[in-house]
Design an enzyme around this catalytic site. Structure first.
Site, PDB file in Angstrom:
ATOM      1  N   ARG A  63       0.813  -1.220   0.000  1.00  0.00           N
ATOM      2  CA  ARG A  63       0.000   0.000   0.000  1.00  0.00           C
ATOM      3  C   ARG A  63       0.847   1.271   0.000  1.00  0.00           C
ATOM      4  NH1 ARG A  63      -3.608   1.992   5.014  1.00  0.00           N
ATOM      5  NH2 ARG A  63      -5.085   3.327   3.921  1.00  0.00           N
TER       6      ARG A  63
ATOM      7  N   HIS B 231       0.496   5.443  -1.369  1.00  0.00           N
ATOM      8  CA  HIS B 231       0.534   6.596  -0.466  1.00  0.00           C
ATOM      9  C   HIS B 231       1.790   7.446  -0.664  1.00  0.00           C
ATOM     10  CE1 HIS B 231      -2.820   5.361   2.498  1.00  0.00           C
ATOM     11  NE2 HIS B 231      -3.024   4.829   1.310  1.00  0.00           N
ATOM     12  N   ASP B 232       2.851   6.841  -1.184  1.00  0.00           N
ATOM     13  CA  ASP B 232       4.023   7.647  -1.526  1.00  0.00           C
ATOM     14  C   ASP B 232       3.782   8.404  -2.830  1.00  0.00           C
ATOM     15  OD1 ASP B 232       6.596   8.727  -1.413  1.00  0.00           O
ATOM     16  OD2 ASP B 232       7.432   7.100  -2.630  1.00  0.00           O
TER      17      ASP B 232
ATOM     18  N   VAL C 152       1.465  11.564  -3.308  1.00  0.00           N
ATOM     19  CA  VAL C 152       1.749  12.755  -2.508  1.00  0.00           C
ATOM     20  C   VAL C 152       3.180  13.210  -2.833  1.00  0.00           C
ATOM     21  CG1 VAL C 152       1.728  13.723  -0.184  1.00  0.00           C
ATOM     22  CG2 VAL C 152       0.253  11.773  -0.728  1.00  0.00           C
TER      23      VAL C 152
ATOM     24  N   GLY D 294       4.708  12.887  -5.587  1.00  0.00           N
ATOM     25  CA  GLY D 294       5.388  11.917  -6.441  1.00  0.00           C
ATOM     26  C   GLY D 294       6.082  10.834  -5.641  1.00  0.00           C
TER      27      GLY D 294
ATOM     28  N   ASP E  62       8.732   9.784  -4.108  1.00  0.00           N
ATOM     29  CA  ASP E  62       9.976  10.378  -3.620  1.00  0.00           C
ATOM     30  C   ASP E  62      10.278   9.969  -2.180  1.00  0.00           C
ATOM     31  OD1 ASP E  62       8.000  11.688  -2.235  1.00  0.00           O
ATOM     32  OD2 ASP E  62       8.911  13.674  -2.412  1.00  0.00           O
TER      33      ASP E  62
ATOM     34  N   SER F  67       8.590  10.478   0.362  1.00  0.00           N
ATOM     35  CA  SER F  67       8.151  11.465   1.360  1.00  0.00           C
ATOM     36  C   SER F  67       7.331  10.795   2.462  1.00  0.00           C
ATOM     37  CB  SER F  67       7.346  12.588   0.699  1.00  0.00           C
ATOM     38  OG  SER F  67       6.305  12.065  -0.105  1.00  0.00           O
TER      39      SER F  67
ATOM     40  N   ASN G 228      -2.844   7.414   7.072  1.00  0.00           N
ATOM     41  CA  ASN G 228      -1.523   6.872   7.400  1.00  0.00           C
ATOM     42  C   ASN G 228      -1.318   6.504   8.873  1.00  0.00           C
ATOM     43  OD1 ASN G 228      -0.851   7.100   4.708  1.00  0.00           O
ATOM     44  ND2 ASN G 228       0.068   9.117   4.936  1.00  0.00           N
TER      45      ASN G 228
ATOM     46  N   HIS H 187      -5.978  -4.691  -3.523  1.00  0.00           N
ATOM     47  CA  HIS H 187      -6.825  -5.070  -2.383  1.00  0.00           C
ATOM     48  C   HIS H 187      -7.075  -6.577  -2.347  1.00  0.00           C
ATOM     49  CE1 HIS H 187      -8.559  -0.739  -1.700  1.00  0.00           C
ATOM     50  NE2 HIS H 187      -7.274  -0.851  -1.396  1.00  0.00           N
ATOM     51  N   THR H 188      -6.382  -7.308  -3.182  1.00  0.00           N
ATOM     52  CA  THR H 188      -6.387  -8.771  -3.100  1.00  0.00           C
ATOM     53  C   THR H 188      -5.529  -9.269  -1.941  1.00  0.00           C
ATOM     54  OG1 THR H 188      -5.872 -10.810  -4.287  1.00  0.00           O
ATOM     55  CG2 THR H 188      -4.468  -8.945  -4.764  1.00  0.00           C
TER      56      THR H 188
ATOM     57  N   ASP I 213      -9.790  -9.413   1.102  1.00  0.00           N
ATOM     58  CA  ASP I 213     -10.580 -10.453   0.439  1.00  0.00           C
ATOM     59  C   ASP I 213     -10.298 -11.740   1.211  1.00  0.00           C
ATOM     60  OD1 ASP I 213      -8.277 -11.727  -0.540  1.00  0.00           O
ATOM     61  OD2 ASP I 213      -8.654 -11.245  -2.644  1.00  0.00           O
TER      62      ASP I 213
ATOM     63  N   ASP J  53      -4.170 -12.591  -6.203  1.00  0.00           N
ATOM     64  CA  ASP J  53      -4.965 -13.273  -7.231  1.00  0.00           C
ATOM     65  C   ASP J  53      -6.134 -12.365  -7.627  1.00  0.00           C
ATOM     66  OD1 ASP J  53      -6.717 -13.365  -5.078  1.00  0.00           O
ATOM     67  OD2 ASP J  53      -6.397 -15.494  -4.664  1.00  0.00           O
TER      68      ASP J  53
HETATM   69  C1  HEM Z   1      -9.109   5.112  -4.518  1.00  0.00           C
HETATM   70  C2  HEM Z   1      -8.310   4.120  -4.279  1.00  0.00           C
HETATM   71  C3  HEM Z   1      -8.090   3.472  -2.927  1.00  0.00           C
HETATM   72  C4  HEM Z   1      -8.771   3.582  -1.739  1.00  0.00           C
HETATM   73  C5  HEM Z   1      -9.998   4.410  -1.428  1.00  0.00           C
HETATM   74  C6  HEM Z   1      -8.103   2.708  -0.783  1.00  0.00           C
HETATM   75  C7  HEM Z   1      -8.455   2.569   0.551  1.00  0.00           C
HETATM   76  C8  HEM Z   1      -7.877   1.684   1.445  1.00  0.00           C
HETATM   77  C9  HEM Z   1      -8.213   1.570   2.838  1.00  0.00           C
HETATM   78  C10 HEM Z   1      -9.226   2.444   3.565  1.00  0.00           C
HETATM   79  C11 HEM Z   1      -7.500   0.551   3.372  1.00  0.00           C
HETATM   80  C12 HEM Z   1      -7.566  -0.005   4.815  1.00  0.00           C
HETATM   81  C13 HEM Z   1      -6.696   0.780   5.752  1.00  0.00           C
HETATM   82  C14 HEM Z   1      -6.907   0.430   7.213  1.00  0.00           C
HETATM   83  O1  HEM Z   1      -7.971  -0.056   7.595  1.00  0.00           O
HETATM   84  O2  HEM Z   1      -5.978   0.672   8.006  1.00  0.00           O
HETATM   85  C15 HEM Z   1      -6.690   0.023   2.307  1.00  0.00           C
HETATM   86  C16 HEM Z   1      -5.838  -1.025   2.429  1.00  0.00           C
HETATM   87  C17 HEM Z   1      -4.979  -1.446   1.436  1.00  0.00           C
HETATM   88  N1  HEM Z   1      -4.794  -0.842   0.218  1.00  0.00           N
HETATM   89 FE1  HEM Z   1      -5.959   0.577  -0.616  1.00  0.00          FE
HETATM   90  N2  HEM Z   1      -7.060   2.089  -1.414  1.00  0.00           N
HETATM   91  C18 HEM Z   1      -7.005   2.542  -2.702  1.00  0.00           C
HETATM   92  C19 HEM Z   1      -6.048   2.223  -3.638  1.00  0.00           C
HETATM   93  C20 HEM Z   1      -4.999   1.370  -3.413  1.00  0.00           C
HETATM   94  C21 HEM Z   1      -3.877   1.178  -4.294  1.00  0.00           C
HETATM   95  C22 HEM Z   1      -3.676   1.932  -5.602  1.00  0.00           C
HETATM   96  C23 HEM Z   1      -3.084   0.233  -3.722  1.00  0.00           C
HETATM   97  C24 HEM Z   1      -1.767  -0.318  -4.197  1.00  0.00           C
HETATM   98  C25 HEM Z   1      -1.386  -0.409  -5.439  1.00  0.00           C
HETATM   99  C26 HEM Z   1      -3.716  -0.183  -2.498  1.00  0.00           C
HETATM  100  C27 HEM Z   1      -3.270  -1.190  -1.660  1.00  0.00           C
HETATM  101  C28 HEM Z   1      -3.819  -1.519  -0.433  1.00  0.00           C
HETATM  102  C29 HEM Z   1      -3.376  -2.642   0.368  1.00  0.00           C
HETATM  103  C30 HEM Z   1      -2.355  -3.684  -0.029  1.00  0.00           C
HETATM  104  C31 HEM Z   1      -4.097  -2.594   1.561  1.00  0.00           C
HETATM  105  C32 HEM Z   1      -3.968  -3.530   2.777  1.00  0.00           C
HETATM  106  C33 HEM Z   1      -3.147  -2.807   3.860  1.00  0.00           C
HETATM  107  C34 HEM Z   1      -2.816  -3.624   5.086  1.00  0.00           C
HETATM  108  O3  HEM Z   1      -2.798  -4.854   5.043  1.00  0.00           O
HETATM  109  O4  HEM Z   1      -2.515  -2.986   6.125  1.00  0.00           O
HETATM  110  N3  HEM Z   1      -4.849   0.543  -2.329  1.00  0.00           N
HETATM  111  N4  HEM Z   1      -6.923   0.746   1.146  1.00  0.00           N
END
Ligand code: HEM
Ligand SMILES: *[C@@H]1O[C@H](CO)[C@@H](O)[C@H](O)[C@H]1NC(C)=O
Length: 326
Positions: free
Chosen positions: A66, A70-71, A74, A76, A78, A80, A99, A198-199, A248, A255
């Site tokens: 993730r 987040h990098d 914000v 770019g 970099d 940050s 964060n 989010h897989t 998931d 997957d």
């Molecule tokens: C509009 C797009 C997105 C939204 C609204 C979003 C939102 C979120 C939120 C709310 C969480 C849970 C955080 C928590 O409960 O602490 C999460 C987890 C996660 N997100 Fe996203 N996300 C987005 C795009 C992305 C992208 C682009 C990636 C990576 C390429 C990503 C990868 C992940 C991963 C791997 C998790 C699991 C984190 C963990 O296990 O702690 N997400 N996301």
């Protein structure tokens, strides 16, 4: 891949010229193997050090993937996100919401950076480490491999309010997400494909509490959530719970399960479910639910995201410690 092939038989002077430009500058100035002479073992040091951290806490796979999003969104890509707050400045990592108390695993970058500084002091950027780590995790979790273009340099500025302004929340509708990605030079397909990350990983119950118990202040469950799944989530996440749930069913498998879930209203966040509210993103969800398509599309989308606003050449610096500017 395609660029390398394109470089093999430069029949015209023009092709030769564009090849040379590619080899010197790469796309956006980044190219795979940037450290091949300056720190030949850089990528294997990243991979080996990462493995020891994942062995002691496998759930780092989520946050460390993730971090790329987040990098890069914000200032770019970099690094940050890795800078600590200092007197008078709250850094991105302490932005409450996206964060703070949510992202974690910063010690992994510090450990990798220390190993790299031993091997080749002052050479490998924290911004590149972030991208290499995510690629290695995705491969380890059974996802696609890709060559990571490298050569990013590290920024010197990190401001919490910029994280809040650039990262959209889990209750966002489709247009909010689409517009945010467009603001960062990414298209709708990139949005849906990248969110396929989010897989893997988990979410804290607090993140979905409103969706389960008080969606949009209605006092009700989000109607776009499958009722049976909603009941299951409520039992895992009672009001005020500090538990977490997998995004998931297969949090260690990269997957296409995420897309299959979204298709049947079992996406964990409202923002995931929102992909079904318009024909184009819905069509992409259906296409990516075929793992073959997802594995073809995901690397390209990651390479595009990882090129946002990169610092090159003499810009920025190579941090000695990922948490501090030099
Ligand atoms: C509009 C797009 C997105 C939204 C609204 C979003 C939102 C979120 C939120 C709310 C969480 C849970 C955080 C928590 O409960 O602490 C999460 C987890 C996660 N997100 Fe996203 N996300 C987005 C795009 C992305 C992208 C682009 C990636 C990576 C390429 C990503 C990868 C992940 C991963 C791997 C998790 C699991 C984190 C963990 O296990 O702690 N997400 N996301
Ligand atoms: C639900 O949200 C509304 C609006 O934010 C708020 O006024 C209300 O107190 C909330 N209800 C509960 C039970 O938290």
């Amino acid at each position: 891949m395609t660029s390398v092939q394109h470089c093999r038989k430069p029949v015209l002077l023009l092709a030769l010229l564009s090849c040379t430009l590619f080899l010197v500058g790469g796309v956006n100035g980044l190219y795979p193997g940037f450290y091949s002479s300056s720190c030949p073992n850089a990528e294997s040091i990243v991979q080996e050090t990462l493995k020891t951290f994942l062995a002691s806490d496998p759930t780092l796979n989520g946050p460390l993937t993730r971090v790329t999003y987040h990098d890069c969104f914000v200032r770019g890509c970099d690094a940050s996100i890795l800078l600590n707050s200092v007197d008078g400045n709250t850094a991105e990592k302490d932005a409450v919401g996206p964060n703070k108390n949510s992202l974690r695993g910063y010690e992994v970058y510090d450990g990798i950076k220390a190993a790299l500084e031993d091997a080749c002091p002052g050479v490998v950027s924290c911004a590149d480490i972030i991208q290499l780590v995510a690629r290695d995790i995705i491969v380890q979790d059974g996802g696609p491999y890709w060559d990571v273009p490298t050569g990013r340099r590290d920024g010197r500025v990190s401001i919490a309010s910029e994280a809040l302004a650039n990262l959209v929340g889990p209750n966002s509708d489709y247009d909010t997400q689409k517009n945010s990605f467009a603001d960062h030079g990414l298209g709708e397909k990139d949005l849906v494909v990248l969110t396929g990350a989010h897989t893997i990983g988990r979410a804290r119950c607090v993140t979905i509490q409103n969706r389960l118990y008080n969606f949009s202040g209605s006092g009700q469950t989000d109607p776009s959530l499958d009722p049976t799944y909603a009941e299951q989530l409520k039992s895992q996440c009672p009001v005020g719970s500090s538990n977490s749930v997998p995004l998931d069913g297969t949090q260690f498998n990269f997957d296409s399960q995420y897309y299959q879930n979204v298709m049947v209203n079992k996406g964990l966040f409202h923002s995931d479910a929102a992909f079904l509210t318009q024909p184009y993103p819905k069509q992409i969800v259906e296409a990516e639910s075929d793992q073959y398509n997802f594995f073809v599309d995901f690397p390209g989308a990651m390479v595009r995201m990882s090129s946002i606003g990169v610092l090159l050449g003499d810009n920025g610096e190579i941090r000695k410690n990922c948490a501090f500017v030099n």
